[in-house]
Design an enzyme around this catalytic site. Structure first.
Site, PDB file in Angstrom:
ATOM      1  N   GLY A   1       0.817  -1.206   0.000  1.00 33.43           N
ATOM      2  CA  GLY A   1       0.000   0.000   0.000  1.00 33.43           C
ATOM      3  C   GLY A   1       0.847   1.251   0.000  1.00 33.43           C
ATOM      4  N   ASP A   2       0.191   2.382  -0.037  1.00 32.10           N
ATOM      5  CA  ASP A   2       0.877   3.663  -0.041  1.00 32.10           C
ATOM      6  C   ASP A   2       0.908   4.243   1.370  1.00 32.10           C
ATOM      7  OD1 ASP A   2      -1.735   4.529   0.356  1.00 32.10           O
ATOM      8  OD2 ASP A   2      -1.946   5.388  -1.651  1.00 32.10           O
ATOM      9  N   GLY A   3       1.085   5.553   1.451  1.00 32.26           N
ATOM     10  CA  GLY A   3       1.180   6.196   2.755  1.00 32.26           C
ATOM     11  C   GLY A   3      -0.060   6.037   3.607  1.00 32.26           C
TER      12      GLY A   3
ATOM     13  N   CYS B   1      19.730   8.863   0.728  1.00 27.79           N
ATOM     14  CA  CYS B   1      19.696   9.945   1.710  1.00 27.79           C
ATOM     15  C   CYS B   1      21.083  10.462   2.067  1.00 27.79           C
ATOM     16  CB  CYS B   1      18.953   9.496   2.963  1.00 27.79           C
ATOM     17  SG  CYS B   1      19.589   7.963   3.663  1.00 27.79           S
TER      18      CYS B   1
ATOM     19  N   GLY C   1       0.359   2.831   5.495  1.00 25.40           N
ATOM     20  CA  GLY C   1       1.342   3.038   6.556  1.00 25.40           C
ATOM     21  C   GLY C   1       0.793   3.861   7.700  1.00 25.40           C
TER      22      GLY C   1
ATOM     23  N   GLU D   1      14.779   7.536  10.028  1.00 22.50           N
ATOM     24  CA  GLU D   1      15.901   7.975   9.214  1.00 22.50           C
ATOM     25  C   GLU D   1      15.305   8.659   8.001  1.00 22.50           C
ATOM     26  OE1 GLU D   1      20.072   6.150   7.956  1.00 22.50           O
ATOM     27  OE2 GLU D   1      18.479   5.562   6.562  1.00 22.50           O
TER      28      GLU D   1
END
Length: 482
Positions: free
Chosen positions: A207-209, A284, A212, A250
């Site tokens: 799934g996406d955000g 990152c 989450g 992070e």
């Protein structure tokens, strides 16, 4: 051909409907179907299964958990090449880079097992001979959220440590690159099932955000480890704050490379190109700001331009490829827009294919430091000249981020002195790889780059909370003469 999306919930695999964003083949830009999404009922079932499995998994002797982790590592060894290829296809990262990163996948389970055998608990002895036990206990069900740039290695690191700590783990990879993580999950699930472990101990959802966010906010999730962007990280942090639950973040970085006045031109150019193009610039800890002595800027940029021109851009599965495409056309457009918005002069010498999501690496000069403080997350960095080392340090520390820093110079002592003044979780002198300075060094983040420490030992500790137990013998204490 990408494998179909499947989720693993309560020990059962099922197809995930393609209700997510449209995916692409990064190398061609062609459609790759919609991303899978685990339905609401399956998400609820996963949460219930994790909660039900928590006590039994935590109660398993550490030696048994360690043996299972080693068995998982053994099984993963045989599929690291397959996982590396899936990661390269989905992310655009050249397979020459995803292959060595793939060794993190089984390695994470071996390291977690080794630490578990070494013992997580401690005993403190008082002056009266009594002892206090410091026991590190699992928080409970844990959520592991990983991004799309190197998903399977990050999934393995988080999941291995959660399981070692005694926490049931729910893994949700990014919707843009789920395939390597799904293959990883198939292997982990098979080994655990063969060891008689209930299905709720390890689960995979897609799934996406929104998926989450639902998981992070649920009270049955007791710890969240997240690697990703600042916006998603802020949302996860808010959900965890509301639930008074620990969170490991992070996030991004705008990482400086300080070229010392005595630096070798060739070595400095190589470091800059490595940091600009590793993972196609989509990591990152990539180069954000190149900080160079004022009188050497032209010579350094010429050397960097020569190295960039020599790179071979091409399909990520081609062993000869140095630079691959970006993960998605939307991300390519975003990175290009951020580059153009800087308004400076663009140095870009790498020839890239016309078809696909390729973007030539670029250095941008003539940008005011205050206009170059945000992360771009692509193969783009700004260039800033300095006159004094104090000015160089100020430029290096001139953003809200503090993830990684780099210094290159011939005099290592002088370079180390500058490195110690840079406000970042890790600062490398004469180094430009994706690996940490030491296997057991922490990977901390400062400022907007995150919250808490990651690392071989630190992530395992994150999934636990200490409990202190002992006999005070209050009568004896209070009967002592002053």
């Amino acid at each position: 051909m990408s494998p179909p999306h499947r989720d693993l919930v309560a020990g059962t695999w099922a197809a995930s409907p393609g209700d997510g964003p449209a995916l692409e083949d990064p190398a061609t830009g062609g459609p790759a179907g919609p991303a899978g999404v685990t339905g609401g009922e399956r998400v609820e079932l996963a949460l219930a299964a994790a909660e039900e499995a928590a006590h039994g998994w935590a109660a398993r002797p550490a030696a048994e958990r360690a043996a299972l982790l080693d068995a998982v590592a053994d099984a993963l060894e045989s599929v690291t090449g397959e996982i590396a290829a899936l990661e390269a296809s989905a992310t655009g990262v050249p397979i020459r880079q995803t292959t060595p990163l793939g060794m993190i996948v089984p390695g994470s389970f071996r390291l977690a097992a080794e630490q578990l055998r070494g013992g997580l608990n401690a005993t403190l002895t008082r002056e009266d001979g009594r002892t206090a036990e410091v026991r590190r206990l699992p928080w409970g069900p844990a959520l592991c959220l990983v991004p799309w740039n190197a998903p399977a290695p990050m999934a393995a690191h988080k999941v291995a440590n959660a399981l070692a700590a005694g926490c049931p783990a729910i893994l949700k990879p990014s919707e843009y690159a789920p395939y390597g993580s799904q293959r990883f999950a198939e292997v982990v699930a098979d080994v655990l099932a063969g060891g008689g472990v209930p299905g709720g101990v390890f689960q995979l959802v897609h799934g996406d955000g929104r998926t989450g966010a639902r998981l992070a906010a649920d009270p049955r999730i007791r710890a969240v480890s997240f690697t990703g962007g600042a916006v998603g990280g802020a949302s996860v942090a808010a959900a965890c704050a509301a639930g008074i639950k620990p969170v490991q973040l992070e996030l991004g970085g705008n990482n400086p490379l300080v070229v010392m006045p005595d630096a070798d031109t060739g070595r400095a150019a190589r470091a800059a190109v490595d940091l600009l193009t590793t993972l196609n610039g989509q990591w990152c800890r990539a180069l954000g700001r190149l900080i160079v002595p004022e009188g050497r800027q032209d010579a350094l940029l010429d050397a960097i331009g020569e190295r960039l021109a020599a790179l071979r851009a091409g399909p990520p599965l081609d062993e000869a490829t140095d630079l691959g495409p970006l993960v998605h056309s939307r991300h390519r457009a975003l990175v290009a827009a951020r580059r153009d918005a800087l308004g400076g002069r663009i140095l870009s010498t790498t020839k890239v294919p016309d078809e696909g999501n390729y973007l030539a690496p670029a250095l941008v000069t003539g940008v005011a430091p205050g206009d170059a403080t945000e992360e771009i997350f692509g193969p783009v960095a700004t260039v800033h000249p300095y006159r004094t080392l104090d000015e160089a340090v100020a430029l290096a520390n001139g953003t809200a981020y503090g993830l990684e820093g780099y210094v290159t110079g011939t005099d290592e002592d002088a370079a180390l002195a500058v490195a110690r003044r840079i406000r970042a979780g890790e600062v490398k002198v004469n180094g430009s790889s994706v690996m940490s300075l030491h296997l057991f060094a922490p990977r901390p983040a400062w400022g907007a780059s995150g919250l808490g420490e990651e690392g071989t030992a630190e992530t395992l500790r994150f999934f636990t909370n200490p409990q202190v137990v002992g006999v005070e013998d209050g009568f004896a204490l209070h009967s002592r003469k002053p």
